[in-house]
Motif scaffolding. Structure first.
Motif, PDB file in Angstrom:
ATOM      1  N   PRO A 183      46.268 -28.828 -63.923  1.00  0.00           N
ATOM      2  CA  PRO A 183      45.659 -27.819 -63.042  1.00  0.00           C
ATOM      3  C   PRO A 183      44.230 -27.476 -63.422  1.00  0.00           C
ATOM      4  O   PRO A 183      43.504 -26.875 -62.635  1.00  0.00           O
ATOM      5  N   PHE A 184      43.819 -27.826 -64.655  1.00  0.00           N
ATOM      6  CA  PHE A 184      42.450 -27.492 -65.067  1.00  0.00           C
ATOM      7  C   PHE A 184      41.452 -28.550 -64.611  1.00  0.00           C
ATOM      8  O   PHE A 184      40.257 -28.371 -64.726  1.00  0.00           O
ATOM      9  N   ASP A 185      41.957 -29.677 -64.118  1.00  0.00           N
ATOM     10  CA  ASP A 185      41.079 -30.746 -63.665  1.00  0.00           C
ATOM     11  C   ASP A 185      40.780 -30.513 -62.195  1.00  0.00           C
ATOM     12  O   ASP A 185      41.553 -30.898 -61.310  1.00  0.00           O
ATOM     13  N   SER A 186      39.647 -29.851 -61.920  1.00  0.00           N
ATOM     14  CA  SER A 186      39.352 -29.451 -60.546  1.00  0.00           C
ATOM     15  C   SER A 186      39.201 -30.654 -59.626  1.00  0.00           C
ATOM     16  O   SER A 186      39.405 -30.555 -58.429  1.00  0.00           O
ATOM     17  N   ALA A 187      38.863 -31.819 -60.196  1.00  0.00           N
ATOM     18  CA  ALA A 187      38.681 -33.001 -59.371  1.00  0.00           C
ATOM     19  C   ALA A 187      39.981 -33.446 -58.711  1.00  0.00           C
ATOM     20  O   ALA A 187      39.971 -34.004 -57.621  1.00  0.00           O
ATOM     21  N   SER A 188      41.099 -33.187 -59.387  1.00  0.00           N
ATOM     22  CA  SER A 188      42.375 -33.672 -58.858  1.00  0.00           C
ATOM     23  C   SER A 188      42.975 -32.720 -57.830  1.00  0.00           C
ATOM     24  O   SER A 188      43.997 -33.015 -57.230  1.00  0.00           O
ATOM     25  N   LEU A 189      42.317 -31.535 -57.683  1.00  0.00           N
ATOM     26  CA  LEU A 189      42.922 -30.567 -56.777  1.00  0.00           C
ATOM     27  C   LEU A 189      42.559 -30.893 -55.335  1.00  0.00           C
ATOM     28  O   LEU A 189      41.448 -31.288 -55.029  1.00  0.00           O
ATOM     29  N   ASN A 190      43.515 -30.656 -54.470  1.00  0.00           N
ATOM     30  CA  ASN A 190      43.286 -30.833 -53.038  1.00  0.00           C
ATOM     31  C   ASN A 190      43.556 -29.508 -52.356  1.00  0.00           C
ATOM     32  O   ASN A 190      44.677 -29.013 -52.379  1.00  0.00           O
ATOM     33  N   LEU A 191      42.510 -28.918 -51.767  1.00  0.00           N
ATOM     34  CA  LEU A 191      42.665 -27.602 -51.148  1.00  0.00           C
ATOM     35  C   LEU A 191      43.705 -27.624 -50.030  1.00  0.00           C
ATOM     36  O   LEU A 191      44.326 -26.614 -49.733  1.00  0.00           O
ATOM     37  N   MET A 192      43.892 -28.825 -49.429  1.00  0.00           N
ATOM     38  CA  MET A 192      44.885 -28.949 -48.352  1.00  0.00           C
ATOM     39  C   MET A 192      46.289 -28.652 -48.865  1.00  0.00           C
ATOM     40  O   MET A 192      47.160 -28.258 -48.101  1.00  0.00           O
ATOM     41  N   ASP A 193      46.478 -28.843 -50.191  1.00  0.00           N
ATOM     42  CA  ASP A 193      47.794 -28.598 -50.770  1.00  0.00           C
ATOM     43  C   ASP A 193      48.082 -27.113 -50.956  1.00  0.00           C
ATOM     44  O   ASP A 193      49.174 -26.733 -51.378  1.00  0.00           O
ATOM     45  N   GLY A 194      47.094 -26.246 -50.702  1.00  0.00           N
ATOM     46  CA  GLY A 194      47.238 -24.815 -50.967  1.00  0.00           C
ATOM     47  C   GLY A 194      48.430 -24.207 -50.253  1.00  0.00           C
ATOM     48  O   GLY A 194      48.815 -24.648 -49.175  1.00  0.00           O
ATOM     49  N   PHE A 195      49.005 -23.181 -50.923  1.00  0.00           N
ATOM     50  CA  PHE A 195      50.103 -22.379 -50.351  1.00  0.00           C
ATOM     51  C   PHE A 195      51.322 -23.187 -49.970  1.00  0.00           C
ATOM     52  O   PHE A 195      52.013 -22.847 -49.030  1.00  0.00           O
ATOM     53  N   THR A 196      51.597 -24.297 -50.660  1.00  0.00           N
ATOM     54  CA  THR A 196      52.841 -25.024 -50.381  1.00  0.00           C
ATOM     55  C   THR A 196      54.014 -24.236 -50.954  1.00  0.00           C
ATOM     56  O   THR A 196      54.008 -23.910 -52.141  1.00  0.00           O
ATOM     57  N   PRO A 197      55.042 -23.916 -50.142  1.00  0.00           N
ATOM     58  CA  PRO A 197      56.198 -23.197 -50.691  1.00  0.00           C
ATOM     59  C   PRO A 197      57.000 -24.100 -51.632  1.00  0.00           C
ATOM     60  O   PRO A 197      56.901 -25.321 -51.522  1.00  0.00           O
ATOM     61  N   MET A 256      57.722 -25.583 -57.754  1.00  0.00           N
ATOM     62  CA  MET A 256      57.544 -24.131 -57.622  1.00  0.00           C
ATOM     63  C   MET A 256      56.423 -23.797 -56.653  1.00  0.00           C
ATOM     64  O   MET A 256      55.865 -22.708 -56.700  1.00  0.00           O
ATOM     65  N   GLY A 257      56.057 -24.742 -55.805  1.00  0.00           N
ATOM     66  CA  GLY A 257      55.013 -24.496 -54.835  1.00  0.00           C
ATOM     67  C   GLY A 257      53.621 -24.590 -55.436  1.00  0.00           C
ATOM     68  O   GLY A 257      53.451 -24.984 -56.599  1.00  0.00           O
ATOM     69  N   THR A 258      52.616 -24.231 -54.659  1.00  0.00           N
ATOM     70  CA  THR A 258      51.234 -24.269 -55.146  1.00  0.00           C
ATOM     71  C   THR A 258      50.552 -22.936 -54.872  1.00  0.00           C
ATOM     72  O   THR A 258      51.045 -22.128 -54.095  1.00  0.00           O
ATOM     73  N   ASP A 259      49.402 -22.739 -55.524  1.00  0.00           N
ATOM     74  CA  ASP A 259      48.644 -21.509 -55.273  1.00  0.00           C
ATOM     75  C   ASP A 259      47.590 -21.730 -54.203  1.00  0.00           C
ATOM     76  O   ASP A 259      47.596 -22.753 -53.493  1.00  0.00           O
ATOM     77  N   ASN A 260      46.635 -20.777 -54.110  1.00  0.00           N
ATOM     78  CA  ASN A 260      45.653 -20.830 -53.040  1.00  0.00           C
ATOM     79  C   ASN A 260      44.783 -22.080 -53.099  1.00  0.00           C
ATOM     80  O   ASN A 260      44.310 -22.583 -52.106  1.00  0.00           O
ATOM     81  N   GLN A 261      44.569 -22.616 -54.325  1.00  0.00           N
ATOM     82  CA  GLN A 261      43.678 -23.773 -54.452  1.00  0.00           C
ATOM     83  C   GLN A 261      44.447 -25.084 -54.502  1.00  0.00           C
ATOM     84  O   GLN A 261      43.880 -26.131 -54.796  1.00  0.00           O
ATOM     85  N   GLY A 262      45.729 -25.013 -54.274  1.00  0.00           N
ATOM     86  CA  GLY A 262      46.532 -26.229 -54.271  1.00  0.00           C
ATOM     87  C   GLY A 262      46.998 -26.647 -55.652  1.00  0.00           C
ATOM     88  O   GLY A 262      47.399 -27.783 -55.863  1.00  0.00           O
ATOM     89  N   ARG A 263      46.904 -25.745 -56.642  1.00  0.00           N
ATOM     90  CA  ARG A 263      47.382 -26.084 -57.980  1.00  0.00           C
ATOM     91  C   ARG A 263      48.898 -25.984 -58.030  1.00  0.00           C
ATOM     92  O   ARG A 263      49.465 -24.997 -57.535  1.00  0.00           O
ATOM     93  N   ASP A 264      49.535 -26.934 -58.648  1.00  0.00           N
ATOM     94  CA  ASP A 264      50.983 -26.904 -58.807  1.00  0.00           C
ATOM     95  C   ASP A 264      51.358 -25.741 -59.720  1.00  0.00           C
ATOM     96  O   ASP A 264      50.889 -25.662 -60.867  1.00  0.00           O
ATOM     97  N   ILE A 265      52.214 -24.834 -59.249  1.00  0.00           N
ATOM     98  CA  ILE A 265      52.533 -23.627 -60.015  1.00  0.00           C
ATOM     99  C   ILE A 265      53.235 -23.991 -61.328  1.00  0.00           C
ATOM    100  O   ILE A 265      52.918 -23.453 -62.398  1.00  0.00           O
ATOM    101  N   PHE A 266      54.164 -24.928 -61.252  1.00  0.00           N
ATOM    102  CA  PHE A 266      54.912 -25.302 -62.456  1.00  0.00           C
ATOM    103  C   PHE A 266      53.953 -25.785 -63.555  1.00  0.00           C
ATOM    104  O   PHE A 266      54.003 -25.323 -64.691  1.00  0.00           O
TER     105      PHE A 266
END
Lengths: 329, 333, 304
Positions: free
Chosen positions: C47-61, C75-85
C-alpha cells in the motif's frame, strides 16, 4: 594497649528527625535531633572479640555502621590500625577497606537474589582486584569449603539455601578479601537456635584459624557471653559499662547491666528469683536528663537526675554510675 | 482423658500447592488441662504457629485441616461454621500475637475495643463494662489506667501495647489463652515483664495457656509442660523440668545443647548438623533422621509414633521403643 | 536443555500455562506481530507503493468484485484503492514499531531518572519527583501533542516527512516516562536499604556499579509489567495522534491513520474502511493489555 586494632574515641552520631521544612515553619517547631550514639569510646585489641550489647535504640547498630563507613560520625574519631578513618580517601582508604568486612543480620536480605553464589562471594575479590580468571573460581571454591558448603554451590542462587546456609555464604563473602577485622551485626538473631550454634561455632573456628578480630553486636546476653572476650553495654547510645567477658556476668557493676542479666530467662531452672525489671526504654529523642537510666534505676540519687556520670575504673574495665563512685570513694 | 480442656487429636494440616500437597502439621496430638501452661516450642517452619491457628480456626487459605479433631471440653470445634467459631474465639479462647499492633484496631481507642469485647460476651451495661476494663488495664500494669484507657493504640509503647492485648484477650474471661510468640517483638528487659504478667494473670483467673515460642528460656520460666515440634510432627512432650534437664528425643537434646546460657562454660556449643527439612522434602521414616547421630536402620524406614514413657512424657523416637530396643540388643549380641 | 526445562517448570511458566486468558492473548498478539513483521511477504499488495495504486479500485466493498476493475479484496479498499488487509498489516508494522520504540525510550529515560532519584534522594529526588507530579497533572496525550508540535516547529519543513516517525516516538516516549521513574524510584529506595547493597558499600564499590549491577536487576520486575501495559498505551497514543492527523505522514498510513480516513466515510456507507483497522487496533491493544495484567498478577506473590 599499643596492640589496639580499632580505636574509637568520643564517637557521637546525631540524626536529624525533624519534620520537613514547610511543616516546621507552619507548626513553629524547632529542628529535632536524635542522639543515637553519645560520646562512646573503646578499643578493640587484635585477635579479640569485643561485643556491644544493648536493647533497641541503644545505638549498637549505628556504631557498627560508623565503624565500616556506612554512616559518617557527627563527632569523634575512629582509628583502624593507626589510620584515621575520617578524612582518608583514595588508594589508602581502599587498602583499609580490604582489611575490614561486615556480616549482617538478615541472611535473606544480605545476598542479592539475582546473583549466583559464586559471584556474590567473588564480589570483594573483583572489587579489590585481588585475583583474576580461574584463580577466582578456585578461591571461591575454597571459601565455600571453609564455611562448610560445597564448591558446587557456587552455581546456585541464594533462594536455594536455608537461612543458616545463606549466613555461611555471607561469611564466605566477608572472608574473600582476607580481612583482619569483621563487624558482625546480630549475625544470628534471624536464625533458629540449632543453626545459631552452627554459625557461632563456625565464627569461633574461623577466628582461631585466621586470627580474626570481631566487633560483635547483639541483644542476646547469652550469645555475647559465649563469644566475647570483652563486652560493652550500651543504653540509649551511651556506653554504661565495659568489662571482661566472664567478669561482666559474675560481677556486673552498672545497675543496668544487672537488670539486663536479671531479665535473661533462666534455662537452668535453678529457681533463682528474678528481680522484676522496671519500666521501659525512654524515647531517645528526649532522653532523661543526667544519667539516662535514672528513671528505671533502683540506686538513683538526686544527683543522677542532674549530672551525667563519667566512667569510673572497675576491676576489668569501667562503668558510668555515681553509685559506683561512692563505693570507691 | 475427658477432663482435658483442649484436646488435639491426630491433627493434620495441609497446604495444597501446584507441586503437590504439603503436610505442614502431621498427626499431632496433645491435651491441655484446665489452668495449665503448655509451651509449644519449635524452630521456624516446625508448625507451631499453624497449630495455634488451626485451633482457633484462623488457618490462612489454602491451608486446611485435612484430618483429626480438636475438642474444647469434649466438644468438637474444628468443624464449626465461621459464626460459631467467632463466638468461641474471644469468649472461650483468647489470643495474644507476636505483634501487638496487628491485634489492636488503630482506629478505635483502647476503651472502645475493650468495652465492645466485654459486652459482646457478657450482658452488662456500658458503664459497668468500662469499670471492668479499667480494672483489667490496671491489673495488667498500665499506669493511670482510668486516664489512659481513652488513648489510641499508637499512644502506647510496644510493651504497654502488649499489655493492652493481654487485657483484651482476657476480658471475656476465656478458659484458654493462645499466646503466639508474645514477647519476640519486645526488648529483653520488657520480655520478662510480659512473661511474668501472662503467667500470673492466667493463674489468677484459672485460664490455661498455650504458649507458642521458639525461645526455650521463655518456656522454662513459664510453662508446666512443653511440646517440642519438629517438621510438623510432635517430637517430645512432657513436664518442663524433665524435658529441659533430661531431654529424651535426640532433637530436643541437641536443641538444649545448642542454646548458649549464662552458666555453661564449654568453648563450643553442641550443634545439630544440617537444617530442618523443607516441607516438600521430609525424609522417609523419622523426619529427624538425616541430622540424628543415633539414627539406626529402623529410623530410615518407619515413622515413630509418640511412645509413652510414663510420668506424662511421650517421645516419638525408636530409641525408646522397648520392643525395638530389645530386638536391636539381640541383633547386637 | 536443562535450562529450558527449568524455565518450563518455573512459577511464571506454570502460571502462564494455567491462564487461558494469557495464552489466548499471546496467540492473538503473536499473530498480529508476525503479520506485521512479515507484511512485505504475506500482504497481497504494497500500500505504500503509490505507483501500484489504482484510484479506480477505490471504495471496493470486502469480498465483492470492483465494479470497474473486477478486482476482489478480502477487506475491501479505501478511498485511494489501497487494499485494507495489506494496509492493516503495514499499518500495524508502523504502530508496533512506534509503540516498541516509544516504550524503550520512556523506559530508558524513566529507569535512569528513577534510579538517580531513588539512589541520591534529597533535593535531586525532590526535584525529579515534582517535575513528574507536574507532568502527571496533564493528560499524557496532551503532553505528546505539545512535544510533537514544538518539535515540528524546530524541524525544517523539508525534513518533516522523514523524521516524523522519530518525532512521534520521542513525543510519546517523553509523555510516558513518569510511570517508570516513579516505580523504579520506589523500588530502588527499598533495595538501597537492603543489606546486600550495604555489603557492596562496605567494600567501597563505586555507586554507579552498585546501582547498575545490584539495584537495577532487582527493580526490573515491576518495570516489565508497566512496559507491557505501556506498549498498549503507546500503540493507542500513536493511533490517537495519527487519528488527529499529527502522526505519521498519510503516505505511510498506520492503524490510526486508516481509522481517520475511515471515519470520513462512515456515514456514506463505506463501513469497512474504519471497521477492520479498528478491530485490528482493538485486538492488538487488548491482547497486550491482558498480557500485562497477567504478568502483574504472576509477578505479585501476594495475589498468587
Amino acid at each position: 594497649m599499643s596492640d589496639a586494632l580499632l580505636k574509637i574515641a568520643h564517637l557521637t552520631r546525631y540524626f536529624d528527625v525533624s519534620k520537613p521544612w514547610l511543616n516546621r515553619v507552619l507548626e513553629r517547631e524547632e529542628k529535632q535531633f536524635l542522639t543515637a550514639v553519645a560520646d562512646v569510646s573503646f578499643e578493640i585489641r587484635r585477635g579479640e572479640t569485643f561485643a556491644l550489647v544493648g536493647e533497641s535504640g541503644s545505638g549498637k547498630s549505628t556504631i557498627a555502621k560508623m565503624v565500616v563507613g556506612l554512616l559518617g560520625a557527627s563527632e569523634g574519631l575512629i582509628e583502624f590500625d593507626g589510620h584515621r578513618m575520617t578524612g582518608t580517601a583514595g588508594a589508602e582508604m581502599r587498602d583499609l577497606r580490604r582489611r575490614f568486612q561486615m556480616i549482617f543480620q538478615d541472611p535473606f536480605a544480605s545476598l542479592n537474589p539475582r546473583w549466583r553464589v559464586g559471584d556474590i562471594i567473588a564480589e570483594p575479590i573483583h572489587t579489590f582486584g585481588l585475583l583474576k580468571g580461574a584463580d577466582v573460581t578456585k578461591r571461591v571454591g575454597e571459601l565455600l569449603d571453609t564455611v562448610g558448603l560445597s564448591s558446587k554451590d557456587a552455581e546456585k542462587f541464594p533462594h536455594e539455601f536455608s537461612g543458616g546456609q545463606r549466613q555461611r555464604i555471607a561469611i564466605a563473602r566477608a572472608l574473600s578479601s582476607k580481612p583482619e577485622f569483621i563487624v558482625c551485626d546480630e549475625p544470628t538473631s534471624a536464625l533458629d537456635v540449632s543453626v545459631q550454634a552452627q554459625i557461632l561455632n563456625l565464627m569461633k573456628d574461623l577466628q582461631d584459624e585466621m586470627g580474626l578480630t570481631y566487633l560483635f553486636i547483639s541483644h542476646d546476653l547469652s550469645v555475647v557471653r559465649h563469644m566475647a572476650n570483652r563486652i560493652g553495654v550500651l543504653y540509649l547510645g551511651r556506653l554504661v559499662e565495659v568489662a571482661d567477658g566472664k567478669r561482666l556476668f559474675t560481677d556486673p557493676q552498672h545497675p543496668y547491666t544487672r537488670m539486663l542479666l536479671d531479665a535473661v530467662p533462666d534455662l537452668a531452672l535453678s529457681g533463682r528469683r528474678r528481680k522484676p525489671v522496671e519500666g521501659e526504654i525512654p524515647n531517645p529523642i528526649n532522653p532523661p536528663p543526667g544519667c539516662a537510666f535514672h528513671p528505671r534505676c533502683p540506686l538513683a540519687m538526686p544527683r543522677c537526675k542532674v549530672d551525667a556520670p563519667v566512667p569510673v575504673q572497675t576491676a576489668t574495665g569501667h562503668a558510668a554510675c555515681f553509685a559506683l563512685e561512692k563505693q570507691t570513694a | 482423658m475427658t477432663d482435658a480442656l483442649l484436646s488435639v487429636r491426630n491433627l493434620r494440616v495441609e497446604f495444597p500447592t501446584r507441586r503437590g500437597i504439603l503436610t505442614a502439621i502431621d498427626d499431632v496430638s496433645f491435651d491441655i488441662m484446665p489452668g495449665e501452661v503448655l509451651g509449644v516450642v519449635g524452630e521456624s517452619g516446625a508448625g507451631k504457629s499453624l497449630t495455634g491457628a488451626a485451633i482457633i480456626g484462623l488457618l490462612e487459605p489454602p491451608g486446611r485441616i485435612a484430618s483429626g479433631e480438636i475438642l474444647l471440653k469434649g466438644q468438637r470445634i474444628d468443624n464449626l461454621d465461621a459464626e460459631s467459631m467467632r463466638r468461641i474465639r474471644g469468649k472461650r479462647i483468647g489470643m495474644v500475637f507476636q505483634d501487638p499492633l496487628t491485634s489492636l484496631n488503630p482506629l478505635y481507642t483502647v476503651a472502645q475495643q475493650l468495652i465492645e469485647t466485654i459486652r459482646t460476651h457478657a450482658d452488662i451495661s456500658e458503664a459497668e463494662a468500662r469499670t471492668r476494663a479499667v480494672a483489667l488495664l490496671d491489673r495488667v500494669g498500665i499506669p493511670a489506667a482510668a486516664r489512659r484507657i481513652d488513648d489510641y493504640p499508637h499512644h502506647f509503647s510496644g510493651g504497654m501495647r502488649q499489655r493492652v492485648v493481654i487485657a483484651l484477650a482476657l476480658c471475656a474471661e476465656p478458659e484458654l489463652v493462645i499466646a503466639d510468640e508474645p514477647t519476640t517483638a519486645l526488648d529483653v528487659s520488657v520480655q520478662s515483664q510480659i512473661i511474668d504478667l501472662i503467667k500470673e494473670i492466667c493463674a489468677e483467673r484459672g485460664a490455661a495457656v498455650m504458649l507458642i515460642t521458639h525461645d526455650m528460656g521463655v518456656i522454662a520460666e513459664t510453662a508446666d509442660r512443653v511440646a517440642v515440634l519438629y517438621a510438623g510432627r510432635l517430637a517430645e512432650i512432657g513436664p518442663v523440668r524433665e524435658v529441659i534437664t533430661a531431654a529424651e528425643h535426640p532433637y530436643t537434646a541437641g536443641l538444649m545443647g545448642s542454646i548458649p546460657t549464662l552458666t555453661q562454660d564449654n568453648a563450643r556449643l553442641v550443634q545439630i548438623p544440617g537444617a530442618m527439612p523443607r516441607l516438600n522434602a521430609i525424609p522417609q521414616g523419622c523426619a529427624f533422621n538425616p541430622r540424628c547421630e543415633r539414627a539406626f536402620d529402623r529410623c530410615f524406614r518407619d515413622r515413630p509414633d509418640p511412645i509413652d514413657r510414663g510420668d506424662g512424657r511421650k517421645v516419638a523416637c525408636w530409641l525408646y521403643d522397648a520392643a525395638g530396643v530389645a530386638a536391636k540388643e539381640k541383633a547386637d549380641v | 536443555m536443562n535450562r529450558l526445562a527449568r524455565m518450563w517448570d518455573s512459577d511464571i511458566a506454570w502460571s502462564f500455562r494455567h491462564s487461558p486468558v494469557a495464552i489466548v492473548a499471546t496467540v492473538v498478539a503473536l499473530i498480529i506481530i508476525m503479520g506485521a513483521v512479515l507484511a512485505p511477504w504475506i500482504a497481497p499488495f504494497n500500500p505504500f507503493d503509490s505507483a501500484s495504486l489504482n484510484l479506480m479500485d477505490g471504495f471496493t466493498p470486502p469480498g465483492v468484485p470492483n465494479q470497474f476493475t473486477g478486482n476482489t479484496y478480502l477487506m475491501g479498499t479505501d478511498n485511494q484503492g489501497r487494499d485494507i488487509f495489506s494496509t492493516i498489516l503495514y499499518g500495524a508494522r508502523i504502530s508496533l514499531f512506534v509503540g516498541f520504540a516509544a516504550v524503550v525510550f520512556s523506559m530508558v529515560l524513566g529507569i535512569g531518572l528513577g534510579l538517580l532519584a531513588g539512589w541520591r534522594g534529597g533535593w535531586v529526588d525532590s526535584l525529579l519527583m515534582r517535575i513528574a507530579d507536574v507532568q502527571l497533572s496533564f493528560p499524557s496525550i496532551l503532553i505528546a501533542l505539545l512535544i510533537f508540535g514544538l518539535a515540528r516547529g524546530f524541524i525544517p519543513p523539508t525534513m518533516r516527512e522523514e523524521v516524523a516517525i522519530w518525532v512521534l516516538i520521542v513525543s510519546i516516549g517523553l509523555s510516558d516516562w513518569v510511570q517508570y521513574a516513579r516505580v523504579v524510584r520506589g523500588a530502588a529506595m527499598v533495595e538501597k536499604s537492603k543489606e546486600y547493597v550495604q555489603a557492596a558499600r562496605v567494600i567501597g564499590m563505586h555507586p554507579t556499579r552498585i546501582v547498575l549491577r545490584h539495584i537495577l536487576p532487582n527493580v526490573m520486575g515491576p518495570v516489565l509489567v508497566i512496559a507491557t501495559i505501556g506498549l498498549a498505551l503507546a500503540i493507542i497514543a500513536e493511533a490517537t495522534l495519527s487519528f488527529l492527523g499529527v502522526g505519521v505522514p498519510p503516505t505511510q498510513p498506520s492503524l490510526g491513520t486508516l481509522i481517520r480516513i475511515g471515519q470520513q466515510y462512515l456515514f456514506s456507507g463505506e463501513w469497512w474502511i474504519i471497521l477492520f483497522p479498528s478491530i485490528a487496533l482493538l485486538l492488538l491493544a487488548l491482547s497486550v493489555n491482558l498480557l500485562g495484567d497477567w504478568l502483574r498478577d504472576a509477578l505479585n506473590p501476594r495475589l498468587r
